[in-house]
Design a protein around this motif. Structure first.
Motif, PDB file in Angstrom:
ATOM      1  N   MET A   1       0.834  -1.199   0.000  1.00 27.65           N
ATOM      2  CA  MET A   1       0.000   0.000   0.000  1.00 27.65           C
ATOM      3  C   MET A   1       0.869   1.249   0.000  1.00 27.65           C
ATOM      4  SD  MET A   1      -3.338  -0.370   0.052  1.00 27.65           S
ATOM      5  CE  MET A   1      -4.573  -1.630   0.305  1.00 27.65           C
ATOM      6  N   ASN A   2       0.415   2.269  -0.732  1.00 26.40           N
ATOM      7  CA  ASN A   2       1.069   3.559  -0.638  1.00 26.40           C
ATOM      8  C   ASN A   2       0.026   4.649  -0.765  1.00 26.40           C
ATOM      9  OD1 ASN A   2       1.045   2.619  -3.498  1.00 26.40           O
ATOM     10  ND2 ASN A   2       1.733   4.699  -3.890  1.00 26.40           N
ATOM     11  N   ILE A   3       0.251   5.763  -0.053  1.00 28.34           N
ATOM     12  CA  ILE A   3      -0.672   6.895  -0.098  1.00 28.34           C
ATOM     13  C   ILE A   3      -0.331   7.731  -1.317  1.00 28.34           C
ATOM     14  CG2 ILE A   3      -1.455   8.974   1.071  1.00 28.34           C
ATOM     15  CD1 ILE A   3      -0.874   7.587   3.710  1.00 28.34           C
ATOM     16  N   THR A   4      -1.334   7.961  -2.148  1.00 19.80           N
ATOM     17  CA  THR A   4      -1.100   8.628  -3.425  1.00 19.80           C
ATOM     18  C   THR A   4      -1.995   9.855  -3.545  1.00 19.80           C
ATOM     19  OG1 THR A   4      -0.618   6.483  -4.404  1.00 19.80           O
ATOM     20  CG2 THR A   4      -1.027   8.297  -5.919  1.00 19.80           C
ATOM     21  N   SER A   5      -1.425  10.935  -4.039  1.00 15.90           N
ATOM     22  CA  SER A   5      -2.202  12.150  -4.305  1.00 15.90           C
ATOM     23  C   SER A   5      -2.337  12.335  -5.810  1.00 15.90           C
ATOM     24  CB  SER A   5      -1.525  13.371  -3.674  1.00 15.90           C
ATOM     25  OG  SER A   5      -0.224  13.539  -4.201  1.00 15.90           O
ATOM     26  N   ASN A   6      -3.161  13.272  -6.202  1.00 20.77           N
ATOM     27  CA  ASN A   6      -3.396  13.589  -7.616  1.00 20.77           C
ATOM     28  C   ASN A   6      -3.847  12.361  -8.406  1.00 20.77           C
ATOM     29  OD1 ASN A   6      -2.513  16.288  -7.197  1.00 20.77           O
ATOM     30  ND2 ASN A   6      -0.389  15.597  -7.365  1.00 20.77           N
ATOM     31  N   ILE A   7      -4.695  11.561  -7.784  1.00 19.96           N
ATOM     32  CA  ILE A   7      -5.213  10.375  -8.444  1.00 19.96           C
ATOM     33  C   ILE A   7      -6.261  10.749  -9.491  1.00 19.96           C
ATOM     34  CG2 ILE A   7      -6.613   8.302  -8.070  1.00 19.96           C
ATOM     35  CD1 ILE A   7      -5.220   7.979  -5.395  1.00 19.96           C
ATOM     36  N   ASN A   8      -7.129  11.668  -9.137  1.00 20.38           N
ATOM     37  CA  ASN A   8      -8.287  11.964  -9.981  1.00 20.38           C
ATOM     38  C   ASN A   8      -8.157  13.288 -10.718  1.00 20.38           C
ATOM     39  OD1 ASN A   8     -10.016   9.660  -9.388  1.00 20.38           O
ATOM     40  ND2 ASN A   8     -10.007  10.441  -7.294  1.00 20.38           N
ATOM     41  N   PRO A   9      -8.754  13.384 -11.916  1.00 22.64           N
ATOM     42  CA  PRO A   9      -9.462  12.318 -12.624  1.00 22.64           C
ATOM     43  C   PRO A   9      -8.500  11.278 -13.197  1.00 22.64           C
ATOM     44  CG  PRO A   9      -9.357  14.262 -14.002  1.00 22.64           C
ATOM     45  CD  PRO A   9      -8.793  14.665 -12.674  1.00 22.64           C
TER      46      PRO A   9
ATOM     47  N   ALA B   1     -19.858  12.953   3.232  1.00 21.05           N
ATOM     48  CA  ALA B   1     -18.711  12.226   2.691  1.00 21.05           C
ATOM     49  C   ALA B   1     -18.245  12.923   1.424  1.00 21.05           C
ATOM     50  CB  ALA B   1     -19.079  10.771   2.402  1.00 21.05           C
ATOM     51  N   TYR B   2     -16.954  12.795   1.139  1.00 20.21           N
ATOM     52  CA  TYR B   2     -16.411  13.483  -0.016  1.00 20.21           C
ATOM     53  C   TYR B   2     -15.278  12.645  -0.621  1.00 20.21           C
ATOM     54  CZ  TYR B   2     -12.420  14.809   2.888  1.00 20.21           C
ATOM     55  OH  TYR B   2     -11.309  14.778   3.690  1.00 20.21           O
ATOM     56  N   LEU B   3     -14.845  13.049  -1.793  1.00 18.22           N
ATOM     57  CA  LEU B   3     -13.739  12.386  -2.464  1.00 18.22           C
ATOM     58  C   LEU B   3     -12.433  12.957  -1.940  1.00 18.22           C
ATOM     59  CD1 LEU B   3     -12.608  10.519  -4.641  1.00 18.22           C
ATOM     60  CD2 LEU B   3     -12.940  12.348  -6.308  1.00 18.22           C
ATOM     61  N   PRO B   4     -11.631  12.171  -1.251  1.00 22.51           N
ATOM     62  CA  PRO B   4     -10.392  12.700  -0.685  1.00 22.51           C
ATOM     63  C   PRO B   4      -9.358  12.980  -1.766  1.00 22.51           C
ATOM     64  CG  PRO B   4     -10.522  10.345  -0.311  1.00 22.51           C
ATOM     65  CD  PRO B   4     -11.841  10.747  -0.894  1.00 22.51           C
ATOM     66  N   ALA B   5      -8.491  13.935  -1.495  1.00 18.18           N
ATOM     67  CA  ALA B   5      -7.445  14.289  -2.461  1.00 18.18           C
ATOM     68  C   ALA B   5      -6.371  13.218  -2.533  1.00 18.18           C
ATOM     69  CB  ALA B   5      -6.829  15.634  -2.091  1.00 18.18           C
ATOM     70  N   GLN B   6      -6.175  12.480  -1.449  1.00 18.71           N
ATOM     71  CA  GLN B   6      -5.193  11.399  -1.458  1.00 18.71           C
ATOM     72  C   GLN B   6      -5.690  10.250  -0.592  1.00 18.71           C
ATOM     73  OE1 GLN B   6      -1.672  13.345   0.066  1.00 18.71           O
ATOM     74  NE2 GLN B   6      -2.077  12.642   2.146  1.00 18.71           N
ATOM     75  N   PHE B   7      -5.320   9.053  -0.986  1.00 17.43           N
ATOM     76  CA  PHE B   7      -5.690   7.879  -0.221  1.00 17.43           C
ATOM     77  C   PHE B   7      -4.793   6.726  -0.646  1.00 17.43           C
ATOM     78  CE2 PHE B   7      -8.711   8.517  -3.709  1.00 17.43           C
ATOM     79  CZ  PHE B   7      -8.598   7.335  -4.440  1.00 17.43           C
ATOM     80  N   GLU B   8      -4.931   5.601   0.034  1.00 19.65           N
ATOM     81  CA  GLU B   8      -4.071   4.456  -0.218  1.00 19.65           C
ATOM     82  C   GLU B   8      -4.519   3.689  -1.454  1.00 19.65           C
ATOM     83  OE1 GLU B   8      -4.174   2.068   3.286  1.00 19.65           O
ATOM     84  OE2 GLU B   8      -2.470   3.096   4.191  1.00 19.65           O
TER      85      GLU B   8
END
Length: 532
Positions: free
Chosen positions: A1-9, A293-300
């Protein structure tokens, strides 16, 4: 697992109506391709964040006059919609409807790359989802506002005689969009149904989930995700869920993103007390979510193949490579607008060019056969190509376009034996988002320059189209240069782009040629460059 930002879109491109599965360490996502051929594209990923092309399910569908753009027939806004993809006992299954033929198609294959076997299922199952139950029975869920559950026969040719057939969910009447976009799962003995709808109180696309303990029991549900991620009240909804080998869950839903199209987003999901919880509990003051609830900017995320290099979903092309499979010999990021007539095109991999010969008369760009397209990329992107106009006849147009119903292009036309560099547009006068599928309107010429003033004696011209997408304020611009210069000069004026339901797809770059007076003219394209 790694925490990643800028996933979306995720893709930054038009991949609507996603359905996703995992087979071993590989995720597959299928998306609507409508009237583009080859069709029913499947993407591949090992981390749910990065995606590459895996397969096209078909090169041709039914080859109707509309699918082939014969005469003034077309299937804009129709064609292949909202597929369901499943993997069961060593075989892939893809089911979708085509809204021009009013048929339901089933494709099966032992390998994701094919060959895919085509058949039909009796009936029309809008936005369907397939479920192979543990007892060997097979079900399909579908509908709009009223959601139906139908048991299929063992050969998947139609409803099973005497099998289960019932309405399982009904949406209220006071909504802009009733429940649709079904995604159906059995998880830990419970049955889960996911839908998109648009309630009147928010006017935003919302994801809902209904749960039942049995297929003949009551499905109880509620909205589970309602957030626009800061994008002009355009909600993120409709899509599938998938688990990782370690037991984590994620959902891939799409967002209407203006003229670029509908783009998938990745959302973490947890199950609490048997019900899915999307996103994260909100403590942000600026969230628009009505559900907390919301879409987080970063997650695992879990990378199942660290270091894997993904092939891009777009790209430049010198036309010197031939592709295998159902891609008509072109790289996988190319698709034709409607089914191509291969007798009228030439892909010369020795010299490196793509050539279109006209085979019918057309009034405008959207009637042109054999337009070769790529998706545009948000927030901005551009395409450049060299055009050889030596084969044009009087009344011909050829060039580089940004294709949608309200299109724009830069190209060359021939009038009374003389060639002119032009920038043209089509403006839709019909109000609202529906537009006009049956289009017989000639484009408006905004600027016209004698070609020889730019190129001298040469028949070659360099063309450029650029797009910019900014919260529904979307524009295309066009320019040109001589082949001996790297400096482009703007032609015409910026073209406002808008997503409309008459085409129902995002804006695309396209290489085109069409004749308005006599058939047989041709245009040759070389050195295509995609600039992101």
């Amino acid at each position: 697992m790694n925490i990643t930002s800028n996933i979306n879109p995720l893709t930054r491109m038009d991949y609507p109506d996603p359905d996703v599965i995992r087979v071993g360490d590989t995720y597959y996502m299928v998306s609507t391709t409508m009237y583009f051929f080859p069709g029913c594209e499947i993407l591949r990923s090992y981390d749910l964040m990065h995606w590459e092309h895996a397969a096209f399910v078909y090169d041709r569908l039914d080859s109707t006059e509309g699918q082939r753009l014969m005469g003034k027939e077309n299937v804009y806004g129709k064609g292949m919609w909202a597929a369901s993809i499943r993997y069961h006992q060593g075989r892939f299954y893809v089911i979708f409807v085509a809204n021009d033929t009013n048929k339901t198609y089933l494709y099966t294959s032992e390998e994701i790359t094919g060959p895919w076997k085509k058949s039909e299922i009796q009936g029309f199952y809008h936005d369907n989802s397939l479920l192979f139950d543990d007892d060997g029975r097979v079900y399909i869920v579908y509908g709009n506002r009223e959601i139906f559950l139908v048991e299929l026969d063992e050969n998947l040719t139609g409803p099973k005689e005497g099998g289960l057939n019932r309405v399982i969910v009904k949406d209220r009447d006071d909504c802009f969009l009733g429940y649709e976009g079904s995604h159906f799962y059995k998880i830990n003995g419970k049955y889960y149904l996911f839908f998109i709808n648009i309630p009147r109180d928010t006017g935003r696309r919302t994801e809902s989930c209904f749960v039942a303990d049995s297929l003949d029991g009551e499905f109880v549900g509620k909205a589970v995700f309602d957030d626009d991620n800061g994008f002009v009240n355009s909600g993120i909804a409709q899509g599938g869920i998938v688990d990782t080998p370690s037991g984590k869950w994620y959902s891939i839903l799409f967002q209407d993103s203006g003229a670029v199209g509908r783009i998938p987003h990745l959302i973490p999901v947890e199950f609490k007390d048997g019900f899915p919880v999307f996103g994260c509990n909100s403590t942000k003051k600026d969230t628009t979510s009505t559900l907390g609830a919301y879409l987080p900017a970063q997650f695992e995320i879990e990378d199942l193949r660290p270091g894997y290099e993904y092939a891009p979903l777009y790209g430049s092309d010198d036309f010197k490579d031939a592709a295998a499979g159902p891609s008509f010999g072109f790289k996988s990021f190319w698709q034709f607008n409607h089914e191509p007539d291969l007798e009228l095109i030439e892909h010369n991999t020795t010299e490196g060019f793509f050539k279109i010969k006209t085979g019918k008369l057309a009034t405008n760009l959207v009637q042109a056969q054999n337009t070769l397209t790529q998706r545009t990329l948000t927030p901005r992107s551009a395409a450049e190509v060299t055009l050889d106009v030596s084969g044009l006849n009087d009344g011909d147009y050829a060039g580089l376009c940004v294709l949608q119903s309200s299109y724009g292009f830069v190209g060359v036309t021939q009038k009374e034996g003389k060639r002119f560099l032009v920038m043209c547009t089509r403006e839709i006068r019909v109000p609202g988002i529906w537009g006009e599928r049956k289009d017989d309107q000639a484009p408006q010429e905004l600027e016209c320059i004698p070609l020889e003033e730019v190129t001298g004696d040469t028949k070659l011209i360099r063309l450029r189209a650029g797009v910019s997408f900014n919260h529904m304020k979307d524009y295309a611009s066009f320019s040109y240069a001589s082949v001996s210069s790297e400096d482009f000069t703007t032609i015409g004026e910026p073209k406002k782009l808008r997503f409309r339901l008459d085409h129902f797809t995002g804006a695309r770059f396209g290489l085109f040629a069409y004749s308005t007076k006599e058939i047989g003219g041709s245009a040759r394209f070389t050195d295509f460059k995609y600039v992101d």
